[in-house]
Design an enzyme around this catalytic site. Structure first.
Site, PDB file in Angstrom:
ATOM      1  N   ARG A  18       0.035 -10.316  -1.464  1.00  0.00           N
ATOM      2  CA  ARG A  18      -0.233 -10.030  -0.055  1.00  0.00           C
ATOM      3  C   ARG A  18      -0.619 -11.286   0.717  1.00  0.00           C
ATOM      4  O   ARG A  18      -0.941 -11.217   1.899  1.00  0.00           O
ATOM      5  CB  ARG A  18      -1.404  -9.061   0.032  1.00  0.00           C
ATOM      6  CG  ARG A  18      -0.982  -7.634   0.277  1.00  0.00           C
ATOM      7  CD  ARG A  18      -2.238  -6.779   0.299  1.00  0.00           C
ATOM      8  NE  ARG A  18      -2.055  -5.629   1.092  1.00  0.00           N
ATOM      9  CZ  ARG A  18      -1.886  -4.406   0.580  1.00  0.00           C
ATOM     10  NH1 ARG A  18      -1.854  -4.219  -0.707  1.00  0.00           N
ATOM     11  NH2 ARG A  18      -1.762  -3.378   1.379  1.00  0.00           N
ATOM     12  N   ARG A  59      -7.444   9.460   1.271  1.00  0.00           N
ATOM     13  CA  ARG A  59      -8.111   8.172   1.065  1.00  0.00           C
ATOM     14  C   ARG A  59      -9.131   7.882   2.161  1.00  0.00           C
ATOM     15  O   ARG A  59      -8.903   8.190   3.323  1.00  0.00           O
ATOM     16  CB  ARG A  59      -7.062   7.054   1.045  1.00  0.00           C
ATOM     17  CG  ARG A  59      -6.498   6.844  -0.334  1.00  0.00           C
ATOM     18  CD  ARG A  59      -5.296   5.956  -0.360  1.00  0.00           C
ATOM     19  NE  ARG A  59      -5.401   4.712   0.384  1.00  0.00           N
ATOM     20  CZ  ARG A  59      -4.442   3.806   0.435  1.00  0.00           C
ATOM     21  NH1 ARG A  59      -3.311   4.006  -0.232  1.00  0.00           N
ATOM     22  NH2 ARG A  59      -4.580   2.699   1.127  1.00  0.00           N
ATOM     23  N   LYS A  71       5.788   2.165   0.335  1.00  0.00           N
ATOM     24  CA  LYS A  71       5.842   1.400  -0.927  1.00  0.00           C
ATOM     25  C   LYS A  71       5.493   2.303  -2.112  1.00  0.00           C
ATOM     26  O   LYS A  71       6.217   2.354  -3.104  1.00  0.00           O
ATOM     27  CB  LYS A  71       4.865   0.210  -0.878  1.00  0.00           C
ATOM     28  CG  LYS A  71       5.091  -0.738   0.286  1.00  0.00           C
ATOM     29  CD  LYS A  71       4.138  -1.915   0.264  1.00  0.00           C
ATOM     30  CE  LYS A  71       2.678  -1.573   0.448  1.00  0.00           C
ATOM     31  NZ  LYS A  71       2.325  -0.993   1.775  1.00  0.00           N
ATOM     32  N   ARG A  75      -1.321  11.478   5.343  1.00  0.00           N
ATOM     33  CA  ARG A  75      -1.039  11.401   3.906  1.00  0.00           C
ATOM     34  C   ARG A  75      -2.116  12.086   3.055  1.00  0.00           C
ATOM     35  O   ARG A  75      -3.299  11.996   3.349  1.00  0.00           O
ATOM     36  CB  ARG A  75      -0.983   9.914   3.525  1.00  0.00           C
ATOM     37  CG  ARG A  75      -0.978   9.665   2.048  1.00  0.00           C
ATOM     38  CD  ARG A  75      -0.715   8.253   1.697  1.00  0.00           C
ATOM     39  NE  ARG A  75      -1.682   7.329   2.251  1.00  0.00           N
ATOM     40  CZ  ARG A  75      -1.551   6.014   2.200  1.00  0.00           C
ATOM     41  NH1 ARG A  75      -0.484   5.475   1.658  1.00  0.00           N
ATOM     42  NH2 ARG A  75      -2.473   5.242   2.706  1.00  0.00           N
TER      43      ARG A  75
HETATM   44  P1  AP5 Z   1       3.097   5.555   1.247  1.00  0.00           P
HETATM   45  O1  AP5 Z   1       4.242   5.502   0.316  1.00  0.00           O
HETATM   46  O2  AP5 Z   1       1.810   6.129   0.740  1.00  0.00           O
HETATM   47  O3  AP5 Z   1       2.881   4.141   1.952  1.00  0.00           O
HETATM   48  P2  AP5 Z   1       2.421   2.753   1.345  1.00  0.00           P
HETATM   49  O4  AP5 Z   1       3.353   1.720   1.857  1.00  0.00           O
HETATM   50  O5  AP5 Z   1       2.239   2.845  -0.141  1.00  0.00           O
HETATM   51  O6  AP5 Z   1       1.070   2.616   2.118  1.00  0.00           O
HETATM   52  P3  AP5 Z   1      -0.401   2.268   1.632  1.00  0.00           P
HETATM   53  O7  AP5 Z   1      -1.307   2.722   2.755  1.00  0.00           O
HETATM   54  O8  AP5 Z   1      -0.711   2.794   0.277  1.00  0.00           O
HETATM   55  O9  AP5 Z   1      -0.338   0.759   1.597  1.00  0.00           O
HETATM   56  P4  AP5 Z   1      -1.445  -0.209   1.837  1.00  0.00           P
HETATM   57  O10 AP5 Z   1      -0.665  -1.402   1.642  1.00  0.00           O
HETATM   58  O11 AP5 Z   1      -2.200  -0.166   3.111  1.00  0.00           O
HETATM   59  O12 AP5 Z   1      -2.574   0.266   0.802  1.00  0.00           O
HETATM   60  P5  AP5 Z   1      -2.973  -0.289  -0.628  1.00  0.00           P
HETATM   61  O13 AP5 Z   1      -3.417   0.836  -1.428  1.00  0.00           O
HETATM   62  O14 AP5 Z   1      -1.909  -1.178  -1.175  1.00  0.00           O
HETATM   63  O15 AP5 Z   1       3.552   6.392   2.529  1.00  0.00           O
HETATM   64  C1  AP5 Z   1       2.611   6.740   3.551  1.00  0.00           C
HETATM   65  C2  AP5 Z   1       2.888   8.182   4.027  1.00  0.00           C
HETATM   66  O16 AP5 Z   1       4.148   8.228   4.695  1.00  0.00           O
HETATM   67  C3  AP5 Z   1       2.960   9.197   2.877  1.00  0.00           C
HETATM   68  O17 AP5 Z   1       2.296  10.370   3.253  1.00  0.00           O
HETATM   69  C4  AP5 Z   1       4.454   9.436   2.676  1.00  0.00           C
HETATM   70  O18 AP5 Z   1       4.679  10.775   2.289  1.00  0.00           O
HETATM   71  C5  AP5 Z   1       5.018   9.168   4.070  1.00  0.00           C
HETATM   72  N1  AP5 Z   1       6.322   8.511   3.992  1.00  0.00           N
HETATM   73  C6  AP5 Z   1       6.719   7.539   3.109  1.00  0.00           C
HETATM   74  N2  AP5 Z   1       7.990   7.190   3.345  1.00  0.00           N
HETATM   75  C7  AP5 Z   1       8.403   7.931   4.416  1.00  0.00           C
HETATM   76  C8  AP5 Z   1       9.639   8.033   5.148  1.00  0.00           C
HETATM   77  N3  AP5 Z   1      10.701   7.280   4.828  1.00  0.00           N
HETATM   78  N4  AP5 Z   1       9.693   8.908   6.183  1.00  0.00           N
HETATM   79  C9  AP5 Z   1       8.610   9.679   6.508  1.00  0.00           C
HETATM   80  N5  AP5 Z   1       7.430   9.647   5.858  1.00  0.00           N
HETATM   81  C10 AP5 Z   1       7.332   8.783   4.829  1.00  0.00           C
HETATM   82  O19 AP5 Z   1      -4.200  -1.245  -0.257  1.00  0.00           O
HETATM   83  C11 AP5 Z   1      -5.433  -0.705   0.166  1.00  0.00           C
HETATM   84  C12 AP5 Z   1      -6.451  -1.820   0.328  1.00  0.00           C
HETATM   85  O20 AP5 Z   1      -6.672  -2.482  -0.955  1.00  0.00           O
HETATM   86  C13 AP5 Z   1      -6.082  -2.963   1.277  1.00  0.00           C
HETATM   87  O21 AP5 Z   1      -6.376  -2.622   2.626  1.00  0.00           O
HETATM   88  C14 AP5 Z   1      -6.976  -4.113   0.731  1.00  0.00           C
HETATM   89  O22 AP5 Z   1      -8.304  -3.958   1.150  1.00  0.00           O
HETATM   90  C15 AP5 Z   1      -6.904  -3.885  -0.768  1.00  0.00           C
HETATM   91  N6  AP5 Z   1      -5.793  -4.632  -1.400  1.00  0.00           N
HETATM   92  C16 AP5 Z   1      -4.694  -4.078  -1.994  1.00  0.00           C
HETATM   93  N7  AP5 Z   1      -3.877  -5.029  -2.472  1.00  0.00           N
HETATM   94  C17 AP5 Z   1      -4.446  -6.218  -2.180  1.00  0.00           C
HETATM   95  C18 AP5 Z   1      -4.066  -7.582  -2.404  1.00  0.00           C
HETATM   96  N8  AP5 Z   1      -2.911  -7.902  -3.005  1.00  0.00           N
HETATM   97  N9  AP5 Z   1      -4.889  -8.551  -1.960  1.00  0.00           N
HETATM   98  C19 AP5 Z   1      -6.053  -8.257  -1.369  1.00  0.00           C
HETATM   99  N10 AP5 Z   1      -6.484  -6.987  -1.103  1.00  0.00           N
HETATM  100  C20 AP5 Z   1      -5.681  -5.969  -1.510  1.00  0.00           C
END
Ligand code: AP5
Length: 230
Positions: free
Chosen positions: A88, A162, A13, A127
């Site tokens: 989410r 992270r 994402k 990552r």
């Molecule tokens: P990347 O693009 O970084 O993946 P992502 O989908 O953004 O993953 P995140 O881990 O950031 O998502 P998340 O939803 O767990 O975390 P968030 O910060 O939102 O890609 C990952 C890796 O793969 C990278 O190294 C990239 O290079 C590689 N890659 C990408 N595409 C690829 C491909 N096609 N092929 C190969 N490699 C690839 O949330 C963190 C925390 O915040 C949550 O756990 C929760 O506690 C809180 N939180 C956030 N939003 C909410 C909400 N709405 N409600 C409640 N709590 C929330």
């Protein structure tokens, strides 16, 4: 253009949102980044949510909705936005619908990035990010051209990982995605907004698939003729 990117941790994402932001000239709003910024700055919100992010569970809806509503009120959102990591839960999706209705605007699409859980642990644990410009990298899939140097801004020795990118927390985040976030897919399908792309494809192919949904660069914010998924 107003898009939501949906998918489990590591689906790509953030990677795709950063590209689309440049392509369309719209803002990238990442709920996780906003929480992490608050944690780093030791704000009251940051202190409230730090343990939750470390555990990989969800921040309560009330807190998250309030934070996103405030962000969407900022003037830079007027030309459009990509929401990454919000909504989410069904309650968050309903709150977003209400917020946009009150502003007299509508979503163009909710893009689901379909991926295999098995691949995600490797993706997330490999990552790392440039602390200066936010460019994302991966130990296997996207290494910087010169060691320890950001391709984008040239910063040296500024890569960070992270705190929640360890195998155990990733598994909790995946379980949380399946139990609490996946139920919002039918919410968007019923509204004819759900689109699905193959998130397992190479990064540039995923970008091409998303761009194919929306057409030319700097598309207008009037909406796309999104066909109902499936
Ligand atoms: P990347 O693009 O970084 O993946 P992502 O989908 O953004 O993953 P995140 O881990 O950031 O998502 P998340 O939803 O767990 O975390 P968030 O910060 O939102 O890609 C990952 C890796 O793969 C990278 O190294 C990239 O290079 C590689 N890659 C990408 N595409 C690829 C491909 N096609 N092929 C190969 N490699 C690839 O949330 C963190 C925390 O915040 C949550 O756990 C929760 O506690 C809180 N939180 C956030 N939003 C909410 C909400 N709405 N409600 C409640 N709590 C929330």
């Amino acid at each position: 253009m107003r898009i939501i990117l949906l998918g489990p941790p590591g689906a790509g994402k953030g990677t795709q949102a950063r590209i689309l932001t440049e392509e369309y000239g719209i803002v990238h709003i990442a709920a996780g980044d906003l929480f992490r910024e608050n944690i780093k700055n030791k704000t009251a919100l940051g202190q409230q949510v730090e343990a939750i992010l470390k555990a990989g569970t969800l921040v309560p809806d009330e807190i998250t909705i309030k934070m996103i509503a405030a962000r969407l009120d900022q003037p830079d959102c007027k030309n459009g936005f990509i929401l990454d990591g919000f909504p989410r839960t069904v309650a968050q999706a309903e709150a977003l619908e209400e917020m946009l209705k009150n502003k007299g605007i509508a979503l163009d699409a909710a893009v689901q990035m379909a991926v295999d859980d098995e691949a995600l642990v490797e993706r997330v644990s490999g990552r790392f990010t440039c602390a200066v410009c936010g460019e994302g990298y991966h130990d296997t899939f996207k290494k910087p051209h010169a060691p320890d140097t950001c391709d984008k801004c040239g910063a040296q020795g500024k890569f960070t990982r992270r705190a929640d990118d360890n195998a155990e927390t990733v598994r909790t985040r995946l379980e949380t995605y399946h139990s609490q976030t996946k139920p919002i897919l039918p919410f968007y399908e019923e509204r004819g907004l759900l689109k699905t792309v193959d998130g397992m494809a190479p990064m540039k192919d995923v970008t091409a698939a998303i761009l194919a949904l929306f057409g030319a660069k700097k598309a207008s914010s009037q909406g796309v003729q999104a066909k109902k998924n499936g």
